[in-house]
Scaffold this active site. Structure first.
Site, short mmCIF file in Angstrom:
data_model
loop_
_atom_site.label_atom_id
_atom_site.label_comp_id
_atom_site.label_asym_id
_atom_site.label_seq_id
_atom_site.Cartn_x
_atom_site.Cartn_y
_atom_site.Cartn_z
CG ASN A 172 -1.58 1.32 1.34
OD1 ASN A 172 -2.65 1.81 0.78
ND2 ASN A 172 -1.05 2.18 2.29
CD GLU A 173 -1.77 5.65 0.39
OE1 GLU A 173 -1.05 6.12 1.39
OE2 GLU A 173 -2.88 6.04 0.10
CE1 TYR A 244 -9.36 9.03 0.80
CE2 TYR A 244 -6.85 8.85 0.30
CZ TYR A 244 -8.28 8.06 0.79
OH TYR A 244 -8.13 6.77 1.11
CD GLU A 292 -6.41 4.24 0.41
OE1 GLU A 292 -6.31 5.34 0.87
OE2 GLU A 292 -5.46 3.41 0.88
CD GLN A 351 -10.51 3.01 5.84
OE1 GLN A 351 -10.97 2.42 7.04
NE2 GLN A 351 -9.22 3.35 5.58
#
Length: 511
Positions: A172-173, A244, A292, A351
């Protein structure tokens, strides 16, 4: 009143929506797991501790695949801590969210929860503090039938049948300095390649996603994807993207325009992936996993919203309260994902519960829908099928979207059409997803649907509120909810729609 039109033909499709496009994300973060989907002792909890009120809302929301257990959490996670008798599981300090992780909910509980929710599991492996050895052991534990140490341990733990997990994320990331054991693209690419190789030797049927950039504003963006895929191209089917949306600038017009940057992000990563394929003279196409995405900014940069002192268990952090304004931006992102169904074959709303989530709960109390619940539920229910190439004619406006990046803040200029749209057809008809980004005026939309014969409106809803800052809450759980769209006309076999200012609209047409 502004005039706009949308023209589409059944014969001209972008691509089919993959069922995995409508996914979500569960991380060991705040109250997402503990006090969210898992709360033994809650009045609605079943014998496994799963909250039935949350399960009911999840089924209504309609996610199809669920990413777990992180997120930043996975980069320090020992999966072995979360299996076996709960009383024997160790508590660990989680450095991702400065919390105490009791490990009373782990891989097997998650698989059981997915079965209860009728959702496909997506598992991420730790390529931060661990490597391919732990990853391949987890695949063996989950997917191998029996007769080996790890598969027999699963059976001993009470799960006789293999979990048969197909979709796996390679970390992840890993481009982020905030990540435990952050790596360069070359460092990550090498460990991801070796982990993928061994995982696939255990189970050749699995599908793998390599970490792409954790944001389009990362300093290494572009070069990261190119280098990582240079190492992993032959081993993976997907590369991930994260984004985001924010309104730090308190600029609603720019905020509503920001999903258009998601379109650019997708198209750029597609181009980079195809360039790697071209260097190989390969016809293989890497698909995208947008695993995400959401609106998130109020609880993002304030330490009090991210870290509670004293290493607590499941502290209430990152509990973003979503407004009507947020729901509009969220709907625009849904449209962007649909319109790239040819290459975005998986996506995960981040989430699911309490933590930047469409579902909120009170520990020991009720659960309710946030404003962003509605666009996702409608997209999942009506967005299955073939996405058509829609020609949208609409006036546009100029915006400058602010996206912070350390010492070098970015301002992205956007020429945003007031009408943002996606069209999805299936055997019975066609669904229109329409966002009116004009804050003051309605838009009259002429619909020209070709190749369908005579269509009639069978469902038409709008999500809007006179106060863009309106939110849903425990006291007013349905303050913001869809209502019937009244501005529908079918005179002379021509469908026209009057979309109210700042509104998300879903129209279903059937023959």
């Amino acid at each position: 009143m502004r005039q706009a039109s949308i023209t589409f033909d059944r014969a001209f499709a972008i691509g089919d929506t993959d069922p995995r496009l409508f996914g979500a994300f569960v991380e060991h973060l705040g109250r997402c797991v503990y006090g969210g989907l898992y709360e033994p002792g809650h009045p609605t909890a079943d014998k496994r501790g799963f909250r039935k009120d949350v399960l009911d809302l999840v089924k209504e929301l309609g996610p199809t695949i669920m990413r777990y257990p992180g997120g930043n959490f996975v980069s320090g996670y020992n999966w072995e801590d979360g299996v076996g008798p709960v009383k024997d599981r160790p508590a660990r300090l989680d450095l991702a969210w400065f919390s105490n992780e009791p490990n009373s909910f782990g891989t097997n509980e998650f698989i059981d929860w997915c079965k209860a929710a009728k959702i496909e599991p997506m598992l991420a492996v730790n390529l931060g503090t661990r490597d391919g050895d732990a990853a391949r052991n987890l695949v063996e534990y989950c997917n191998h039938p029996s007769g080996t140490a790890w598969s027999d341990l699963r059976i001993k733990h009470g799960w006789k049948k293999p979990h048969d997990v197909k979709f796996w994320c390679l970390g992840n990331e890993m481009d982020g300095p905030w990540q435990m054991e952050h790596k360069t693209a070359t460092e990550y690419g090498r460990v991801a390649h070796e982990a993928a190789k061994m995982m696939r030797w255990i189970d050749p049927s699995i599908e793998l996603a390599a970490c792409g950039s954790s944001g389009r504003n990362m300093p290494t963006y572009g070069r990261w994807e190119d280098d990582v895929l240079e190492h992993t191209f032959d081993q993976v089917e997907f590369i991930s993207l994260h984004t985001y949306f924010n309104n730090y600038a308190s600029d609603t017009k720019a905020f509503l325009a920001s999903p258009d940057l998601m379109d650019q992000f997708i198209e750029e990563v597609v181009a980079i992936s195809d360039a790697v394929a071209a260097r190989r003279r390969s016809d293989k196409r890497i698909m995208l996993s947008f695993d995400e995405w959401n609106v998130w900014y109020r609880t993002r940069r304030v330490r009090a919203d991210r870290v509670k002192e004293g290493w607590p268990v499941a502290p209430p952090i990152l509990e973003e309260i979503y407004s009507m304004e947020d729901a509009l931006v969220f709907g625009g992102a849904c449209i962007s994902l649909l319109n790239h169904a040819d290459r975005v074959k998986a996506a995960c709303l981040a989430q699911l519960v309490n933590v930047i989530a469409p579902i909120m709960t009170e520990t020991g109390g009720p659960a309710w829908r946030q404003t962003i619940f509605w666009p996702f539920a409608q997209m999942s229910r009506l967005g299955r099928g073939s996405v058509l190439k829609a020609i949208v004619k609409s006036e546009s406006y100029q915006a400058s979207y602010y996206d912070p990046r350390g010492k070098h803040d970015l301002f992205y200029p956007i020429d945003a059409p007031y009408l943002k749209a996606s069209v999805v057809s299936d055997d019975k008809g066609v669904s229109l997803f329409l966002l009116n980004r004009d804050l003051e005026g309605a838009i009259n939309v002429a619909v020209d649907a070709r190749g369908f014969g005579k269509l009639k409106v069978t469902e038409a809803t709008e999500l809007r509120h006179s106060d863009l800052k309106a939110v849903n809450s425990k006291k007013e759980p349905l303050k913001v909810k869809p209502a019937t769209l009244k501005g529908v006309s079918t005179k002379s076999d021509r469908i026209t729609l009057e979309l109210q200012p700042a509104s998300w609209n879903v129209i279903r047409l059937e023959g």
